[in-house]
Scaffold this active site. Structure first.
Site, PDB file in Angstrom:
ATOM      1  N   LEU A  72      -4.866   9.122   7.958  1.00 31.42           N
ATOM      2  CA  LEU A  72      -6.149   8.421   8.039  1.00 31.42           C
ATOM      3  C   LEU A  72      -5.970   6.973   7.633  1.00 31.42           C
ATOM      4  CD1 LEU A  72      -8.482  11.190   6.622  1.00 31.42           C
ATOM      5  CD2 LEU A  72      -8.388  10.345   8.978  1.00 31.42           C
TER       6      LEU A  72
ATOM      7  N   HIS B 164     -10.479   1.017   1.856  1.00 29.19           N
ATOM      8  CA  HIS B 164     -10.259   2.031   2.892  1.00 29.19           C
ATOM      9  C   HIS B 164     -11.437   1.871   3.848  1.00 29.19           C
ATOM     10  CE1 HIS B 164      -8.639   5.886   4.517  1.00 29.19           C
ATOM     11  NE2 HIS B 164      -9.825   5.816   5.096  1.00 29.19           N
TER      12      HIS B 164
ATOM     13  N   ALA C  26      -4.044  14.783   5.439  1.00 24.36           N
ATOM     14  CA  ALA C  26      -3.778  13.513   6.115  1.00 24.36           C
ATOM     15  C   ALA C  26      -2.716  12.742   5.358  1.00 24.36           C
ATOM     16  CB  ALA C  26      -5.060  12.687   6.173  1.00 24.36           C
TER      17      ALA C  26
ATOM     18  N   ASP D  91       1.456   2.619   3.553  1.00 24.58           N
ATOM     19  CA  ASP D  91       0.609   3.805   3.396  1.00 24.58           C
ATOM     20  C   ASP D  91       1.447   5.079   3.470  1.00 24.58           C
ATOM     21  OD1 ASP D  91      -1.631   5.302   2.887  1.00 24.58           O
ATOM     22  OD2 ASP D  91      -2.428   5.179   4.922  1.00 24.58           O
TER      23      ASP D  91
ATOM     24  N   ASN E 116      -5.216   7.214  -6.008  1.00 24.96           N
ATOM     25  CA  ASN E 116      -5.954   8.447  -5.641  1.00 24.96           C
ATOM     26  C   ASN E 116      -5.229   9.708  -6.115  1.00 24.96           C
ATOM     27  OD1 ASN E 116      -3.930   8.040  -3.660  1.00 24.96           O
ATOM     28  ND2 ASN E 116      -5.078   9.167  -2.110  1.00 24.96           N
TER      29      ASN E 116
ATOM     30  N   HIS F 248       3.126  14.562   1.480  1.00 31.35           N
ATOM     31  CA  HIS F 248       2.480  15.851   1.207  1.00 31.35           C
ATOM     32  C   HIS F 248       3.540  16.924   1.387  1.00 31.35           C
ATOM     33  CE1 HIS F 248      -1.765  14.559   1.130  1.00 31.35           C
ATOM     34  NE2 HIS F 248      -1.424  13.684   2.070  1.00 31.35           N
TER      35      HIS F 248
ATOM     36  N   ARG G  61       2.262   9.605  -5.654  1.00 27.11           N
ATOM     37  CA  ARG G  61       1.837  10.845  -6.330  1.00 27.11           C
ATOM     38  C   ARG G  61       2.204  10.812  -7.810  1.00 27.11           C
ATOM     39  NH1 ARG G  61      -1.237  10.905  -2.039  1.00 27.11           N
ATOM     40  NH2 ARG G  61      -0.305  11.814  -0.176  1.00 27.11           N
TER      41      ARG G  61
ATOM     42  N   HIS H 203       0.867  -1.202   0.000  1.00 24.88           N
ATOM     43  CA  HIS H 203       0.000   0.000   0.000  1.00 24.88           C
ATOM     44  C   HIS H 203       0.893   1.237   0.000  1.00 24.88           C
ATOM     45  CE1 HIS H 203      -3.767   2.266   1.472  1.00 24.88           C
ATOM     46  NE2 HIS H 203      -2.826   3.173   1.270  1.00 24.88           N
TER      47      HIS H 203
ATOM     48  N   LYS I  44      -9.404  -0.364  -5.719  1.00 27.30           N
ATOM     49  CA  LYS I  44      -9.419   0.273  -4.408  1.00 27.30           C
ATOM     50  C   LYS I  44     -10.749   0.956  -4.171  1.00 27.30           C
ATOM     51  CE  LYS I  44      -7.940   2.084  -0.599  1.00 27.30           C
ATOM     52  NZ  LYS I  44      -6.693   2.518  -0.045  1.00 27.30           N
TER      53      LYS I  44
ATOM     54  N   HIS J 270       1.605   5.377  -1.709  1.00 32.35           N
ATOM     55  CA  HIS J 270       1.285   6.561  -2.520  1.00 32.35           C
ATOM     56  C   HIS J 270       2.581   7.157  -3.037  1.00 32.35           C
ATOM     57  CE1 HIS J 270      -2.863   6.726  -0.875  1.00 32.35           C
ATOM     58  NE2 HIS J 270      -2.285   6.223   0.204  1.00 32.35           N
TER      59      HIS J 270
ATOM     60  N   HIS K   4      -4.563  -0.787   6.036  1.00 31.72           N
ATOM     61  CA  HIS K   4      -4.067   0.041   7.148  1.00 31.72           C
ATOM     62  C   HIS K   4      -4.982  -0.020   8.369  1.00 31.72           C
ATOM     63  CE1 HIS K   4      -6.802   2.738   5.104  1.00 31.72           C
ATOM     64  NE2 HIS K   4      -5.916   3.198   4.247  1.00 31.72           N
TER      65      HIS K   4
HETATM   66  C1  NCD Z   1      -3.507   9.088   2.068  1.00 28.56           C
HETATM   67  C2  NCD Z   1      -3.042  10.133   1.037  1.00 28.56           C
HETATM   68  O1  NCD Z   1      -2.493  11.157   1.455  1.00 28.56           O
HETATM   69  O2  NCD Z   1      -3.196   9.898  -0.160  1.00 28.56           O
HETATM   70  N1  NCD Z   1      -3.542   9.705   3.358  1.00 28.56           N
HETATM   71  C3  NCD Z   1      -3.488   9.052   4.541  1.00 28.56           C
HETATM   72  O3  NCD Z   1      -3.646   9.704   5.583  1.00 28.56           O
HETATM   73  N2  NCD Z   1      -3.284   7.760   4.632  1.00 28.56           N
HETATM   74  C4  NCD Z   1      -4.827   8.550   1.659  1.00 28.56           C
HETATM   75  C5  NCD Z   1      -5.216   7.291   2.391  1.00 28.56           C
HETATM   76  O4  NCD Z   1      -4.657   6.232   2.161  1.00 28.56           O
HETATM   77  O5  NCD Z   1      -6.118   7.351   3.239  1.00 28.56           O
HETATM   78 ZN    ZN Z   2      -3.202   5.144   1.653  1.00 28.55          ZN
END
Ligand code: NCD
Ligand code: ZN
Length: 346
Positions: free
Chosen positions: A220, A137, A264, A248, A42, A252, A18, A14, A100, A16, A175
């Site tokens: 989150l 999620h 988040a 996860d 996402n 950011h 970007r 899992h 997802k 991200h 998660h």
């Molecule tokens: C994730 C994100 O920033 O894309 N944020 C997070 O708090 N985990 C989105 C997600 O997986 O919930």
């Molecule tokens: Zn995530």
């Protein structure tokens, strides 16, 4: 005391990464420790079909040029407009391993998520038929439900029906953050698994809220009580094949986190395996790290175990204050903290 050990190269189930200018600044962190990673869809706009997933995969591979590489395993973002045909097409083209489900509004970039999960039965059936996985999620988004109770509400009201109606569908409850979720997954059929992040194994809500508000701990599903953290640690270290690694890691820009309305997500990719080793050592369970990080995930997904290896050494490192993130910077989880472990690919 163990000072150095090797494990099969782990995978991140899992992640991200970007898109655009920031991607090349984060993907190498994952490649330095992981063989494969399940890529979250996402983006803005989200990755909803085969073509979008194949194009996103190419952009990730391009960003990885000249860096430690990993294999991106793509996913589709389910919306109210996803059809069974879109799932079949993604499978036929080898474009995605999983889909997802974000309940609309649950988290970062989830506005296009599913508003009526009960209407998704045909899509879930197509996933089950193709052997693709459903990644959840697992939080309700009802504003009347307290944010600390949203995972519990999901597993009380929504998850049992999905499992009952789709008994052959492989489902990953992603998660997980509560003792209740651990108990639920342990009791569920073998086709239900869960990923666990490093930050939920290492931190509780006091880290985020006691003695000052610390936005880099805000993710989150939100951090819960220490009793929940202990339950997650017990699950992760138990050698139960239902539980496997998913960071996860969610970068950011620092100004988007340190804000009156902060995003988040916690950024753990750069030290992910050292963070997990720290948690496993707390539970005196380093010998179970390989099963959680490198064996259970491939087994659940039906993929081969990596043949490369990762070295995990007792060698202190201080987590940097920030990393470049496109035109800005990202502050890693536990920045400034000293970890007792360092990792490198064998
Ligand atoms: C994730 C994100 O920033 O894309 N944020 C997070 O708090 N985990 C989105 C997600 O997986 O919930
Ligand atoms: Zn995530």
């Amino acid at each position: 005391m163990v000072n150095s050990f090797e494990i099969r190269l782990p995978d991140d189930w899992h992640l991200h990464v970007r898109d655009g200018a920031t991607m090349k600044d984060v993907v190498g962190h994952t490649g330095s420790q992981f063989g494969r990673a399940i890529i979250m869809p996402n983006l803005k706009p989200p990755v909803t079909d085969a073509q979008g997933a194949l194009q996103y995969k190419q952009r990730i591979q391009h960003a990885l040029v000249g860096q430690p590489a990993f294999e991106p395993l793509m996913t589709l973002y389910l919306t109210d407009r996803t059809t069974p045909e879109m799932i079949l097409e993604a499978h036929a083209k080898g474009a995605a391993y999983a889909a997802k489900l974000y309940p609309a509004g649950a988290t970062t970039n989830s506005d296009s998520g599913v508003t009526n999960i009960a209407a998704m039965d045909d899509v879930f059936a197509a996933l089950a038929d193709t052997g693709m996985l459903l990644l959840l999620h697992g939080e309700v988004t009802d504003s009347a439900i307290d944010i600390f109770d949203r995972e519990a509400a999901f597993l009380e009201t929504i998850l049992p029906a999905i499992i009952r109606r789709h008994p052959t569908l492989r489902i990953v409850f992603e998660h997980i953050t509560t003792e209740m979720a651990v108990d639920f997954v342990e009791a569920a059929a073998p086709n239900v698994g869960a990923t666990i992040t490093a930050h939920h194994l290492l931190a509780n809500r006091n880290h985020m809220l006691a003695g000052g508000i610390r936005p880099h701990f805000y993710c989150l599903p939100i951090l819960k009580r220490d009793s929940d953290r202990i339950a997650l640690l017990r699950a992760a270290t138990s050698r139960n094949p239902k539980f496997f690694l998913g960071t996860d890691s969610a970068p950011h820009a620092i100004e988007d986190k340190e804000s009156a309305c902060g995003c988040a997500g916690s950024y753990t990719a750069a030290q992910a395996m050292a963070l997990y080793a720290t948690a496993f050592e707390e539970a005196d369970a380093l010998s179970n790290l390989e099963a959680f990080a490198s064996l259970h995930g491939p087994e659940f997904y039906g993929l081969p175990i990596n043949t490369d290896r990762l070295v995990i050494e007792r060698k202190a490192q201080i987590i940097p204050d920030r990393y470049t993130f496109g035109p800005s910077a990202v502050r890693p989880f536990f920045a400034g903290t000293s970890l007792q472990w360092t990792t490198h690919r064998a």
